[in-house]
Design an enzyme around this catalytic site. Structure first.
Site, short mmCIF file in Angstrom:
data_model
loop_
_atom_site.label_atom_id
_atom_site.label_comp_id
_atom_site.label_asym_id
_atom_site.label_seq_id
_atom_site.Cartn_x
_atom_site.Cartn_y
_atom_site.Cartn_z
N CYS A 1 0.84 -1.20 0.00
CA CYS A 1 0.00 0.00 0.00
C CYS A 1 0.88 1.26 0.00
O CYS A 1 1.99 1.23 -0.56
CB CYS A 1 -0.97 -0.02 1.18
SG CYS A 1 -2.28 1.22 1.06
N ASP B 1 -3.55 0.88 10.14
CA ASP B 1 -4.77 1.68 10.32
C ASP B 1 -5.27 1.55 11.75
O ASP B 1 -5.92 2.46 12.27
CB ASP B 1 -5.86 1.23 9.35
CG ASP B 1 -5.62 1.89 8.00
OD1 ASP B 1 -4.80 1.39 7.23
OD2 ASP B 1 -6.23 2.96 7.76
C1 RUB Z 1 -3.95 3.09 3.67
C2 RUB Z 1 -3.23 2.04 4.45
C3 RUB Z 1 -1.94 2.44 5.10
C4 RUB Z 1 -2.22 2.92 6.53
C5 RUB Z 1 -1.02 3.62 7.14
O1 RUB Z 1 -5.23 2.70 3.27
O2 RUB Z 1 -3.69 0.94 4.65
O3 RUB Z 1 -1.06 1.37 5.17
O4 RUB Z 1 -3.32 3.83 6.53
O5 RUB Z 1 -0.74 4.79 6.41
P1 RUB Z 1 -6.13 3.71 2.41
P2 RUB Z 1 0.10 5.97 7.07
O6 RUB Z 1 -5.35 4.06 1.19
O7 RUB Z 1 -7.37 2.93 2.12
O8 RUB Z 1 -6.40 4.92 3.28
O9 RUB Z 1 1.37 5.37 7.56
O10 RUB Z 1 0.31 6.94 5.93
O11 RUB Z 1 -0.72 6.54 8.18
#
Ligand code: RUB
Length: 308
Positions: free
Chosen positions: A124, A193
């Site tokens: 991701c 998340d």
């Molecule tokens: C984003 C996702 C990321 C976490 C952490 O999902 O799963 O791995 O949110 O991100 P989506 P961060 O694209 O559906 O929001 O480290 O930037 O907080």
């Protein structure tokens, strides 16, 4: 209010995405909302703030950073509007400052787990995970990254662009190539998340199969998560709500309409059990997932005595 509604819509449609960014946008939106709020009675003020908070919280259900950021921001002790407004503005400013600093701190702590020559796999698009990877690279470590595409929204394309801009050698793979590619990997680094009370990691769909493949191949799995991504409500027995997104992210609606016997499921997140995670990198240190309760208690102010 219109500005707050705009932010809520951007979160809902994923123009603003990633658990950290969502939290920061919500906190800032609430701050700007109270700045413009023209009520004189504290009861009305609190009611309006609660309504606005609920609008933000309901945009996406899984990232616990969102309700945590909203709670941290709106919490105040004043019984007059001016005092409450001042506290909320201060809360937001402190939260936003700490969130920015957390990324740097996690980068420095996590980079210690990356060694010269390491191949890192990420999934991701996580700013927290990228902070660790880019910090290690800036320290002069000779690393490369395998990044997954992350269907259906293909956040992996954001990740490879950022890695390219850092100058980090990067390979893009489709999600189904994770296990096949695992033999080349030294460490898996993903964001979060939500982290539950039992140390389970909730992150982008596919994280659990990646962690499973890494566990099978005896490779390390690091999750990088600010303390505000730990979930106090899971102490109360609540489960994390896994967001189901629209079928048209996966298949064209017209094509799907030709097949009345077919339905599409599009869960946006999955759950990786604690046993597949070696360490969680937070801004206050690197912890085994089993220490989730301590983090929630010490950094989110929640204790079992809060129940009742
Ligand atoms: C984003 C996702 C990321 C976490 C952490 O999902 O799963 O791995 O949110 O991100 P989506 P961060 O694209 O559906 O929001 O480290 O930037 O907080």
């Amino acid at each position: 209010m219109q500005q707050l509604l705009d932010t809520a819509e951007k979160i809902r449609t994923m123009e603003i995405r990633g658990a950290g960014r969502i939290a920061e946008a919500a906190s800032a939106a609430l701050r700007d909302y109270v700045l413009s709020l023209k009520v004189t009675n504290i009861k009305d003020f609190n009611k309006k703030v609660d309504e606005a908070a609920n609008i933000l919280i309901q945009t996406r259900p899984t990232a616990v950073s969102l309700p945590n950021a909203v709670q941290i921001t709106k919490h105040h002790y004043s019984d007059d509007v001016a005092g409450a407004r001042e506290e909320i503005i201060r809360n937001a400013d402190v939260f936003l400052k700490q969130a920015g600093e957390a990324l740097d701190k996690m980068g420095k702590i996590g980079a210690k787990r990356i060694h010269d020559g390491d191949v890192i796999m990420t999934h991701c698009n996580s700013h927290a995970a990228l902070s660790v990877i880019s910090t290690a690279f800036k320290q002069g470590k000779d690393i490369s990254v395998i990044a997954t595409e992350s269907r259906p929204r293909r956040q992996g394309l954001l990740t490879i662009r950022e890695l390219n801009d850092y100058g980090i050698p990067t390979t893009l793979i489709v999600d189904s190539a994770v296990r096949y590619s695992m033999k080349e990997v030294d460490t898996v680094i993903v964001g979060a998340d939500a982290i539950t009370i039992n140390g389970a990691l909730v992150n982008k769909i596919g994280t659990s199969q990646l962690a499973h493949a890494a566990h099978e191949a005896r490779k390390n799995v690091l999750s990088v998560a600010e303390t505000f991504k730990f979930s106090p409500n899971t102490i109360l027995g609540d489960m994390i709500d896994i967001e189901e997104r629209s079928a048209d992210e996966v298949i064209d609606q017209e094509i799907l309409a030709e097949m009345p016997n077919v339905k599409v499921k599009n869960p946006a997140f999955d759950i990786t059990p604690a046993e597949y995670i070696d360490i969680i990198i937070t801004e206050v240190g690197a912890f085994p997932p089993q220490m989730a309760y301590t983090i929630i208690k010490e950094h989110l102010g929640w204790e079992l005595t809060n129940i009742g």
